[in-house]
Design a protein around this motif. Structure first.
Motif, PDB file in Angstrom:
ATOM      1  N   THR A   1     111.985  32.732  49.950  1.00  0.00           N
ATOM      2  CA  THR A   1     110.795  32.972  49.137  1.00  0.00           C
ATOM      3  C   THR A   1     109.785  31.829  49.177  1.00  0.00           C
ATOM      4  O   THR A   1     108.607  32.045  48.911  1.00  0.00           O
ATOM      5  CB  THR A   1     111.162  33.275  47.671  1.00  0.00           C
ATOM      6  OG1 THR A   1     111.934  32.202  47.138  1.00  0.00           O
ATOM      7  CG2 THR A   1     111.945  34.583  47.568  1.00  0.00           C
ATOM      8  N   SER A   2     110.207  30.646  49.547  1.00  0.00           N
ATOM      9  CA  SER A   2     109.249  29.531  49.638  1.00  0.00           C
ATOM     10  C   SER A   2     108.555  29.487  51.007  1.00  0.00           C
ATOM     11  O   SER A   2     107.565  28.780  51.167  1.00  0.00           O
ATOM     12  CB  SER A   2     109.946  28.195  49.375  1.00  0.00           C
ATOM     13  OG  SER A   2     110.900  27.930  50.392  1.00  0.00           O
TER      14      SER A   2
ATOM     15  N   TYR B   1     106.475  33.893  48.876  1.00  0.00           N
ATOM     16  CA  TYR B   1     106.768  35.198  48.285  1.00  0.00           C
ATOM     17  C   TYR B   1     106.482  35.153  46.786  1.00  0.00           C
ATOM     18  O   TYR B   1     106.865  34.221  46.099  1.00  0.00           O
ATOM     19  CB  TYR B   1     108.230  35.568  48.520  1.00  0.00           C
ATOM     20  CG  TYR B   1     108.602  36.894  47.927  1.00  0.00           C
ATOM     21  CD1 TYR B   1     108.284  38.079  48.584  1.00  0.00           C
ATOM     22  CD2 TYR B   1     109.244  36.975  46.706  1.00  0.00           C
ATOM     23  CE1 TYR B   1     108.619  39.306  48.042  1.00  0.00           C
ATOM     24  CE2 TYR B   1     109.584  38.197  46.146  1.00  0.00           C
ATOM     25  CZ  TYR B   1     109.261  39.361  46.828  1.00  0.00           C
ATOM     26  OH  TYR B   1     109.577  40.581  46.290  1.00  0.00           O
TER      27      TYR B   1
ATOM     28  N   ASP C   1     123.837  40.001  54.589  1.00  0.00           N
ATOM     29  CA  ASP C   1     123.217  38.804  54.026  1.00  0.00           C
ATOM     30  C   ASP C   1     121.711  38.802  54.263  1.00  0.00           C
ATOM     31  O   ASP C   1     121.155  37.849  54.799  1.00  0.00           O
ATOM     32  CB  ASP C   1     123.857  37.559  54.648  1.00  0.00           C
ATOM     33  CG  ASP C   1     123.544  36.315  53.834  1.00  0.00           C
ATOM     34  OD1 ASP C   1     123.197  36.455  52.647  1.00  0.00           O
ATOM     35  OD2 ASP C   1     123.630  35.215  54.387  1.00  0.00           O
TER      36      ASP C   1
ATOM     37  N   GLY D   1     117.983  40.101  52.238  1.00  0.00           N
ATOM     38  CA  GLY D   1     117.274  40.703  51.124  1.00  0.00           C
ATOM     39  C   GLY D   1     115.935  41.203  51.612  1.00  0.00           C
ATOM     40  O   GLY D   1     115.108  40.410  52.085  1.00  0.00           O
TER      41      GLY D   1
ATOM     42  N   ASP E   1     117.425  31.325  50.844  1.00  0.00           N
ATOM     43  CA  ASP E   1     116.345  31.914  50.065  1.00  0.00           C
ATOM     44  C   ASP E   1     115.053  31.636  50.827  1.00  0.00           C
ATOM     45  O   ASP E   1     114.689  30.482  51.039  1.00  0.00           O
ATOM     46  CB  ASP E   1     116.306  31.269  48.683  1.00  0.00           C
ATOM     47  CG  ASP E   1     115.170  31.771  47.812  1.00  0.00           C
ATOM     48  OD1 ASP E   1     114.317  32.546  48.289  1.00  0.00           O
ATOM     49  OD2 ASP E   1     115.136  31.371  46.634  1.00  0.00           O
TER      50      ASP E   1
ATOM     51  N   VAL F   1     113.185  38.342  52.049  1.00  0.00           N
ATOM     52  CA  VAL F   1     113.242  37.290  51.033  1.00  0.00           C
ATOM     53  C   VAL F   1     114.545  36.496  51.049  1.00  0.00           C
ATOM     54  O   VAL F   1     114.638  35.439  50.419  1.00  0.00           O
ATOM     55  CB  VAL F   1     112.987  37.867  49.622  1.00  0.00           C
ATOM     56  CG1 VAL F   1     111.581  38.433  49.525  1.00  0.00           C
ATOM     57  CG2 VAL F   1     114.005  38.926  49.256  1.00  0.00           C
ATOM     58  N   HIS F   2     115.544  36.972  51.796  1.00  0.00           N
ATOM     59  CA  HIS F   2     116.836  36.279  51.863  1.00  0.00           C
ATOM     60  C   HIS F   2     117.476  36.600  53.199  1.00  0.00           C
ATOM     61  O   HIS F   2     117.464  37.748  53.627  1.00  0.00           O
ATOM     62  CB  HIS F   2     117.727  36.767  50.715  1.00  0.00           C
ATOM     63  CG  HIS F   2     118.988  35.995  50.572  1.00  0.00           C
ATOM     64  ND1 HIS F   2     120.161  36.378  51.181  1.00  0.00           N
ATOM     65  CD2 HIS F   2     119.276  34.854  49.911  1.00  0.00           C
ATOM     66  CE1 HIS F   2     121.111  35.509  50.882  1.00  0.00           C
ATOM     67  NE2 HIS F   2     120.601  34.571  50.118  1.00  0.00           N
TER      68      HIS F   2
ATOM     69  N   ARG G   1     107.985  34.392  57.270  1.00  0.00           N
ATOM     70  CA  ARG G   1     108.914  35.438  56.830  1.00  0.00           C
ATOM     71  C   ARG G   1     108.726  36.708  57.653  1.00  0.00           C
ATOM     72  O   ARG G   1     109.688  37.379  58.014  1.00  0.00           O
ATOM     73  CB  ARG G   1     108.723  35.759  55.341  1.00  0.00           C
ATOM     74  CG  ARG G   1     109.134  34.650  54.398  1.00  0.00           C
ATOM     75  CD  ARG G   1     109.209  35.096  52.944  1.00  0.00           C
ATOM     76  NE  ARG G   1     108.155  35.980  52.492  1.00  0.00           N
ATOM     77  CZ  ARG G   1     106.960  35.596  52.050  1.00  0.00           C
ATOM     78  NH1 ARG G   1     106.631  34.313  52.005  1.00  0.00           N
ATOM     79  NH2 ARG G   1     106.063  36.497  51.643  1.00  0.00           N
TER      80      ARG G   1
END
Length: 143
Positions: free
Chosen positions: A75-76, A134, A19, A21, A73, A67-68, A82
């Motif tokens: 990306t924000s 991202y 899980d 990305g 998620d 990114v995950h 991150r």
């Protein structure tokens, strides 16, 4: 490409991140004096050499973003957050070669130093804003 770079596939299966990305790129390390430099342009030659037999150039998946993770998620999230999560992932899951955590600096002098010794094969430096979300495909390259 998995036929040419089986070590990447083997690592992906052995160190499977069910899980997560990851954003990164496949890089072949070349010797440049006493240091190694990464080159995306060396990939076609390395892939062709591997079809003819064992190749001395190791391939790595150089990871520069997460990114995950854990169903979320990311990306924000700002890159700084991150990146901290990515570094923790490498430590917690004991990720190792051929996965490689991309080097990071905010010091321009250090970045210029990297360019000085990587002229033998590196395309340049990837740049991301620490305070930005991202945005795939927007990493700039300076070289």
């Amino acid at each position: 490409m998995t036929g040419s770079f089986p070590e990447i596939r083997v690592a992906a299966l052995a160190q499977l991140l069910v899980d997560a990305g990851l954003d990164g790129e496949l890089v072949v390390w070349e010797r440049a004096g006493s240091r190694s430099s990464g080159s995306r342009s060396a990939l076609p030659g390395a892939a062709a050499a591997r079809w003819r037999g064992p190749c001395m150039w190791p391939a790595h998946y150089v990871v520069f973003d997460l990114v995950h993770a854990d169903g979320a998620d990311l990306t924000s999230w700002l890159y700084e957050r991150r990146r901290a999560a990515l570094e923790a992932l490498f430590v917690d899951r004991r990720l190792e070669a051929p996965r490689t955590l991309c080097q990071l600096t905010t010091d321009p002098a250090v970045a210029w130093g990297w360019l000085e010794w990587t002229a033998a094969g590196s395309e340049g430096l990837g740049c991301k804003r620490l305070d930005g979300p991202y945005a795939g495909g927007t990493c700039c390259w300076a070289g």
